[in-house]
Design an enzyme around this catalytic site. Structure first.
Site, PDB file in Angstrom:
ATOM      1  N   ASP A 365      85.828 115.204  46.141  1.00  0.00           N
ATOM      2  CA  ASP A 365      84.780 116.201  46.104  1.00  0.00           C
ATOM      3  C   ASP A 365      84.139 116.054  44.721  1.00  0.00           C
ATOM      4  OD1 ASP A 365      83.348 118.403  46.986  1.00  0.00           O
ATOM      5  OD2 ASP A 365      84.706 119.806  46.005  1.00  0.00           O
ATOM      6  N   ASP A 561      88.837 120.815  45.080  1.00  0.00           N
ATOM      7  CA  ASP A 561      89.362 121.927  44.293  1.00  0.00           C
ATOM      8  C   ASP A 561      89.749 123.102  45.185  1.00  0.00           C
ATOM      9  OD1 ASP A 561      86.865 122.642  45.042  1.00  0.00           O
ATOM     10  OD2 ASP A 561      86.116 123.069  43.031  1.00  0.00           O
ATOM     11  N   ASP A 565      86.256 123.467  50.634  1.00  0.00           N
ATOM     12  CA  ASP A 565      86.626 122.192  51.254  1.00  0.00           C
ATOM     13  C   ASP A 565      87.993 122.197  51.946  1.00  0.00           C
ATOM     14  OD1 ASP A 565      88.117 122.155  48.989  1.00  0.00           O
ATOM     15  OD2 ASP A 565      87.150 120.407  48.086  1.00  0.00           O
TER      16      ASP A 565
HETATM   17  P1  ADP Z   1      80.682 120.340  46.064  1.00  0.00           P
HETATM   18  O1  ADP Z   1      80.592 119.484  47.270  1.00  0.00           O
HETATM   19  O2  ADP Z   1      79.921 119.713  44.940  1.00  0.00           O
HETATM   20  O3  ADP Z   1      82.044 120.729  45.688  1.00  0.00           O
HETATM   21  P2  ADP Z   1      80.153 122.819  47.491  1.00  0.00           P
HETATM   22  O4  ADP Z   1      80.367 122.264  48.853  1.00  0.00           O
HETATM   23  O5  ADP Z   1      81.153 123.768  47.002  1.00  0.00           O
HETATM   24  O6  ADP Z   1      79.889 121.679  46.394  1.00  0.00           O
HETATM   25  O7  ADP Z   1      78.736 123.483  47.445  1.00  0.00           O
HETATM   26  C1  ADP Z   1      77.602 122.731  47.741  1.00  0.00           C
HETATM   27  C2  ADP Z   1      76.395 123.318  47.120  1.00  0.00           C
HETATM   28  O8  ADP Z   1      76.198 124.636  47.611  1.00  0.00           O
HETATM   29  C3  ADP Z   1      76.463 123.447  45.627  1.00  0.00           C
HETATM   30  O9  ADP Z   1      76.035 122.284  44.987  1.00  0.00           O
HETATM   31  C4  ADP Z   1      75.525 124.602  45.373  1.00  0.00           C
HETATM   32  O10 ADP Z   1      74.203 124.139  45.310  1.00  0.00           O
HETATM   33  C5  ADP Z   1      75.679 125.461  46.601  1.00  0.00           C
HETATM   34  N1  ADP Z   1      76.607 126.565  46.360  1.00  0.00           N
HETATM   35  C6  ADP Z   1      77.824 126.735  46.868  1.00  0.00           C
HETATM   36  N2  ADP Z   1      78.375 127.869  46.461  1.00  0.00           N
HETATM   37  C7  ADP Z   1      77.495 128.450  45.631  1.00  0.00           C
HETATM   38  C8  ADP Z   1      77.481 129.631  44.863  1.00  0.00           C
HETATM   39  N3  ADP Z   1      78.500 130.491  44.835  1.00  0.00           N
HETATM   40  N4  ADP Z   1      76.383 129.887  44.127  1.00  0.00           N
HETATM   41  C9  ADP Z   1      75.337 129.048  44.140  1.00  0.00           C
HETATM   42  N5  ADP Z   1      75.293 127.922  44.822  1.00  0.00           N
HETATM   43  C10 ADP Z   1      76.346 127.609  45.572  1.00  0.00           C
HETATM   44 MG    MG Z   2      83.775 121.827  45.924  1.00  0.00          MG
END
Ligand code: ADP
Ligand code: MG
Length: 675
Positions: A365, A561, A565
């Site tokens: 991730d 993390d 996911d």
């Molecule tokens: P990653 O794959 O990088 O771990 P996530 O799947 O957790 O990211 O989230 C994907 C996207 O969704 C983030 O890059 C962000 O743009 C948006 N996002 C998720 N959760 C939040 C949050 N609490 N506040 C703002 N944006 C969020």
């Molecule tokens: Mg993540």
């Protein structure tokens, strides 16, 4: 049968270990409450000593008398020394025969006791009394040494973790009181002085200190912690006295979780272990049949001497005992898991250690895994008030921080760290999370959405995409686009080295999955040396990507993390959670937990895993090879009248060597640690 017996034994031993609190320097009247008989192990040793000494003396006495008589030096009636052999056999061999019979009653014919029982009774039947006694005598000694070795190594694995609970000083009605960790309840204030270890998870309410979390994370660099910071059970306070409010009870604290996990890990049998169990089920009957044929065929069809071939058949039975494998394989995995724990890597079972060793595709991730998850503020654009100075955007920043207040996403945490104070006076209600997109909440009576482009599109608001490179967080109400903040995600210090190291150690493909946008994803991936990138993915799409890779026949390990996911962690052949210390969800959902904050631990863990599986294979090959050679030797008769002795010694010897080899899995060398 014997295996089960051993297991029970170890369980008791484990218990002993974890309740050592009650016979340490402080005596609690309520005891440890484990309800376990602490004298048990001692009793077993006495039992063993009695058997071996009396049995041994009788055996030697009988042997001397029979030799003297045979050589014509003395004339001792044969019933005297036969009696010696008989009593010696009964004393030493009783338990073996008993367990063999119990095995038969329970339909479990083919175990070590059965083999040894038949062999020794058979030896008596053909008049080889000394050998008959020696078989059970040496087998008993061997068994004892084995269980001693197993116990010792288990104990040292646990000691290695140095997580044993101590006494806790709590403030009670203004006075300091020393209690056991179990007596502390949530909300109690504990006083931890320099050099002391924390026994319960908590939050610092007074003072600050350097905290060493090596036992938990394997990380030797101490961290500075101050008021408001979370400190975990198992950490050592290096300097500065602190008052810590307990946030969890002892049984729910990190240390207890780790110990529990270590104990439960035994239930998750590896393939090698399952293989051996199945193997023994087929192997032992085959060996018995072979021995029977060796006894019957030559005398019956080729006119050979019966007693000669019975002797050979019995030797074959003895040497083919599979205890070396049955004992050493679980021990190897346990040792490997112990070595990982020492490095701050928790593996929840032998099967996962195997999966780690086998993985050829490493999927990561992005946020909080390849990157540190600590975002840095880049810029802010406010469409609400149309100016670019961030000091004038207190309202927008406050709204965004307010909406993010209850989110655990790394972005949310960074936002709150930077701008949380702008939202102090705001009233936040109905906070909602949209995994992979963002959050919404009602701030001072108005509903706002905060998240990425996907979320904005979903709300159906016209918005302006920022031109800046970074992770953009947009904000809108139900009717109006408010603006955005852009953050930069920073790659972890060791990501590049960790990935290079995995590739060097045989991982043929590295992949990064992210919900973030393409530019950032490509940028981070190229800096980290990751081959393939998929961006703008929702959590379930990430799981599908992993599934696709698996469909290509790849063994996938996924590291995340634990935020947004969980489905991916579940889908992968091995789901790894980063930064596990403190995050319960991730710890529960994953197969393996990296307690600290470093990606290199995956590479280190993989080396340990590969070493462990190599040791298991060595043990399988070594013990089978020796056994097969000696079986052949016994059958063709090259060992003559020494065959049975050789058989017993080689069986015990192979087993001890295999155990010693297993324990190598416990050691982590400097080279293994170098990433
Ligand atoms: P990653 O794959 O990088 O771990 P996530 O799947 O957790 O990211 O989230 C994907 C996207 O969704 C983030 O890059 C962000 O743009 C948006 N996002 C998720 N959760 C939040 C949050 N609490 N506040 C703002 N944006 C969020
Ligand atoms: Mg993540």
């Amino acid at each position: 049968m014997e295996e089960k017996h051993n297991h029970e034994h170890q369980h008791e031993h484990n218990h002993n270990e974890s309740c050592e609190c009650c016979h340490g320097e402080h005596n609690h009247s309520d005891g440890c409450g484990c309800g376990h008989d602490h004298a048990h192990e001692e009793l077993n040793k006495k039992d063993f000593a009695f058997k071996v000494i009396t049995g041994g003396v009788l055996l030697v006495a009988g042997y001397i008398m029979s030799e003297l008589t045979e050589r014509g030096i003395a004339d001792i009636p044969s019933f005297v020394y036969l009696l010696c052999f008989g009593i010696s056999y009964l004393i030493v061999g009783f338990d073996i025969i008993k367990e063999a019979i119990e095995g038969i009653i329970h339909g479990n014919f083919f175990n070590e006791n059965f083999l040894m029982g038949i062999a020794s009774v058979g030896a008596f039947a053909v008049g080889e009394y000394v050998e008959g006694c020696a078989v059970v005598f040496l087998f008993t000694i061997g068994e004892f040494l084995q269980s001693l070795a197993v116990q010792r190594s288990r104990k040292s694995i646990k000691d290695m973790l140095e997580l044993k609970p101590q006494a806790v000083t709590v403030v009670c009605d203004g006075e300091e009181k020393i209690v056991s960790p179990e007596e502390v309840s949530v909300g109690d204030i504990m006083i931890v002085k320099p050099g002391e270890k924390l026994d319960l998870d908590g939050k610092i309410v007074e003072g600050n200190a350097e905290v060493d979390m090596k036992a938990l994370t394997g990380e030797s660099i101490p961290a500075s912690k101050g008021v408001g910071d979370t400190v975990l059970a198992g950490s050592v306070i290096l300097d500065g006295a602190v008052k810590v409010e307990a946030t969890k009870e002892y049984k729910d604290s990190t240390v207890s979780k780790i110990l529990e996990m270590l104990e439960n890990s035994e239930e998750k049998k590896s393939h090698a272990e399952q293989f051996i169990t199945r193997f023994a089920r087929i192997y032992t009957p085959i060996v018995c049949l072979a021995a029977l044929l060796i006894v019957i065929v030559p005398p019956l069809f080729f006119g050979q001497d019966w007693s000669e071939w019975i002797y050979r058949g019995l030797s074959v039975l003895i040497v083919s005992c599979p205890c070396a494998l049955v004992i050493s394989i679980p021990l190897s995995f346990f040792a490997g898991i112990g070595a990982c724990s020492k490095e701050g890597i928790l593996v929840k079972g032998g099967n996962f250690l195997e999966a780690l060793a086998k993985a050829d595709t490493a999927v990561f991730d992005k946020t909080g895994t390849v990157t540190s998850g600590k975002f840095e503020y880049v810029s802010c654009e406010c469409y609400h008030c149309h100016c670019t100075d961030k000091n004038q955007h207190r309202e927008l920043l406050g709204i965004i921080a307010g909406c993010e207040r209850f989110s655990t996403h790394p972005l949310a945490k960074s936002i709150n760290l930077a701008f949380g104070h702008y939202s102090d006076n705001m009233e936040i209600k109905d906070a909602k999370n949209y995994p992979g997109k963002g959050v919404s909440a009602v701030v001072d009576g108005v509903k706002y959405y905060v998240g990425n482009e996907k979320l904005m599109r979903e709300v159906g608001i016209e918005f302006a995409e920022t031109k800046l490179i970074g992770t953009a967080v947009y904000c809108c109400s139900e009717t109006e686009f408010m603006g955005n903040i852009v953050f930069a995600d920073i790659i972890r210090q060791d990501s590049k080295d960790a990935i290079a190291c995995l590739k060097k150690d045989g991982v043929s493909m590295t992949v990064m999955l992210t919900g973030d946008n393409e530019e950032i994803a490509n940028d981070i991936a190229s800096k980290a040396g990751i081959d393939v990138v998929y961006s703008k993915l929702m959590p379930d799409e990430k799981a599908h990507k992993v599934e696709e890779l698996q469909a290509q026949g790849r063994n996938v390990l996924y590291t995340g993390d634990g935020i947004n996911d969980a489905p991916v962690i579940a889908q992968a052949d091995l789901g790894i959670a980063m930064g596990g210390a403190g995050s319960d969800v991730a710890v529960e959902a994953s197969d393996m937990v990296i307690m600290g904050d470093s990606l290199s631990k995956i590479a280190i863990g993989r080396r340990i895993a590969r070493k462990t599986t190599r040791i298991v294979h060595e043990n399988i090959i070594f013990s089978l090879a020796v056994k097969i050679l000696i079986i052949i030797g016994c059958t063709i008769g090259i060992f003559d009248e020494n065959a049975m002795w050789l058989a017993v010694f080689s069986d015990v010897g192979v087993c001890l060597i295999a155990i010693a080899n297993s324990l190598r899995a416990m050691r982590v060398s400097k080279r293994d640690r170098k990433v």
